[in-house]
Design an enzyme around this catalytic site. Structure first.
Site, PDB file in Angstrom:
ATOM      1  CG  HIS A  76      -2.229  -1.394   1.318  1.00  0.00           C
ATOM      2  ND1 HIS A  76      -2.339  -2.410   1.625  1.00  0.00           N
ATOM      3  CD2 HIS A  76      -3.305  -1.097   0.811  1.00  0.00           C
ATOM      4  CE1 HIS A  76      -3.022  -3.023   1.725  1.00  0.00           C
ATOM      5  NE2 HIS A  76      -3.616  -2.371   0.789  1.00  0.00           N
TER       6      HIS A  76
ATOM      7  CG  HIS B 168       1.804  -3.576   6.451  1.00  0.00           C
ATOM      8  ND1 HIS B 168       2.607  -4.399   6.323  1.00  0.00           N
ATOM      9  CD2 HIS B 168       0.976  -2.784   5.328  1.00  0.00           C
ATOM     10  CE1 HIS B 168       1.964  -4.814   5.090  1.00  0.00           C
ATOM     11  NE2 HIS B 168       0.613  -4.109   4.527  1.00  0.00           N
TER      12      HIS B 168
ATOM     13  CG  ASP C  76       6.354  -3.616   7.476  1.00  0.00           C
ATOM     14  OD1 ASP C  76       6.959  -4.610   7.643  1.00  0.00           O
ATOM     15  OD2 ASP C  76       5.046  -4.848   7.814  1.00  0.00           O
TER      16      ASP C  76
END
Length: 340
Positions: free
Chosen positions: A210, A253, A257
């Site tokens: 994302h 996350h 990350d």
């Protein structure tokens, strides 16, 4: 009278500018300075080293469309997105149960509690950014595919436990290949988004896909739009920044990350565009960027691009404001530097 006229004439030169007989030429006379400059020019010409600059004959097309290369880049991006989906299914089987392997400590999570709806904001912001870009598809597809290929590698070699006890992971299939294929198709059909209910697998943590979409799309929107559109850049930046922050607020996350995804995305974007926008770097033996493994692919895509991509676009409405009629004079730091 003739003698009187000669004595009264104070000009030591004749009418043609040459010195009169019996007089000395003034040191700073115009003729002497001109002769000195001519002599200096001749001396410089004799000792000057000339550099021959080859000018290609004919104008030609310095920015060919080459749509077939764009479709190759699209195929490359889709291939890596599918490969990522397959890898998520594989990695899901290796994620340890959260009861036996609790989430790793994360400093951001220590200070910010989880907000359940935050991850929905992330995905909506990502779709908004992707939906408004319609530019430089070839470069976008190549960079996106490469970033997701890197993501396949990182998530496979190191499988992290879930970042939060709230996460619900689908049951493991224990080697059922047909069921795994169905999961791959389910992920692809829903775009891998949580809001579509298609993403119930765990393990695709390092690094955040994302964040890749948000960051890469914002960089393209900013690079290929007029610099005078500061309000547009600000809105895109806020959309991307809020989306990335909501990933952490939702505890979907780990912080590492998001940080790693941002770093890899920005570095790859800057490396590629440095090589693409500065033509002298494409074939320079001193350009260490050519040591990247993807340099042959870069040369394939950019070989016939002999100029920067022009600022050319159209408005979706027929009434643009007067202040935006000619926004393409300067539209990025790199491009404006090349135009000078």
């Amino acid at each position: 009278m003739a003698s009187s006229d000669h004595q009264g004439n104070k000009d030591p030169t004749n009418t043609d500018g040459t010195p009169s007989p019996g007089t000395s030429c003034p040191v700073h006379s115009h003729a002497a300075e001109e002769a000195k400059r001519n002599g200096l020019r001749k001396a410089l010409v004799r000792h000057r080293d000339y550099v021959k600059i080859s000018v290609p004959e004919g104008k030609g097309n310095r920015l060919p469309s080459e749509w077939w290369k764009t479709f190759i880049a699209l195929f490359y991006a889709v291939l890596n997105l599918v490969l990522t989906t397959v890898m998520i299914t594989v990695v899901h089987e290796r994620v340890p149960p959260k009861e036996s392997s609790p989430p790793l400590p994360d400093k951001f999570f220590d200070y910010i509690g989880r907000v359940q709806w935050a991850f929905t904001v992330t995905e909506v912001n990502g779709m908004v950014l992707v939906s408004i870009w319609a530019i430089i598809a070839r470069r976008y597809f190549f960079l996106l595919g490469t970033l997701y290929m890197y993501r396949c590698i990182t998530m496979y070699i190191t499988t992290l436990p879930v970042p939060g006890m709230h996460m619900v992971c689908a049951p493991k299939l224990q080697g059922d290949s047909q069921a795994k294929l169905q999961r791959v198709l389910q992920l692809l059909s829903g775009g891998g988004l949580s809001i579509t209910g298609s993403h119930l697998l765990c393990g695709d943590f390092l690094y955040s896909g994302h964040t890749v979409i948000l960051t890469l799309t914002y960089l393209f929107l900013k690079e290929y739009s007029p610099r005078s559109f500061w309000w547009y850049h600000l809105l895109c930046w806020l959309t991307a920044a809020v989306g990335a922050m909501c990933i952490l607020v939702a505890h979907e996350h780990y912080s590492v990350d998001v940080v790693v995804a941002y770093f890899i995305t920005t570095r790859l974007f800057y490396w590629y565009h440095t090589m693409a926008n500065l033509q002298t770097l494409k074939c320079s033996p001193n350009n260490y960027l050519t040591h990247t493994w993807w340099n042959p692919v870069f040369n394939f895509f950019e070989r016939n691009v002999q100029t920067h991509v022009p600022c050319s676009f159209c408005w979706p409405i027929t009434w643009p404001p007067a202040c935006l009629k000619n926004p393409c004079k300067k539209y990025s730091m790199v491009q404006s530097g090349r135009e000078e």
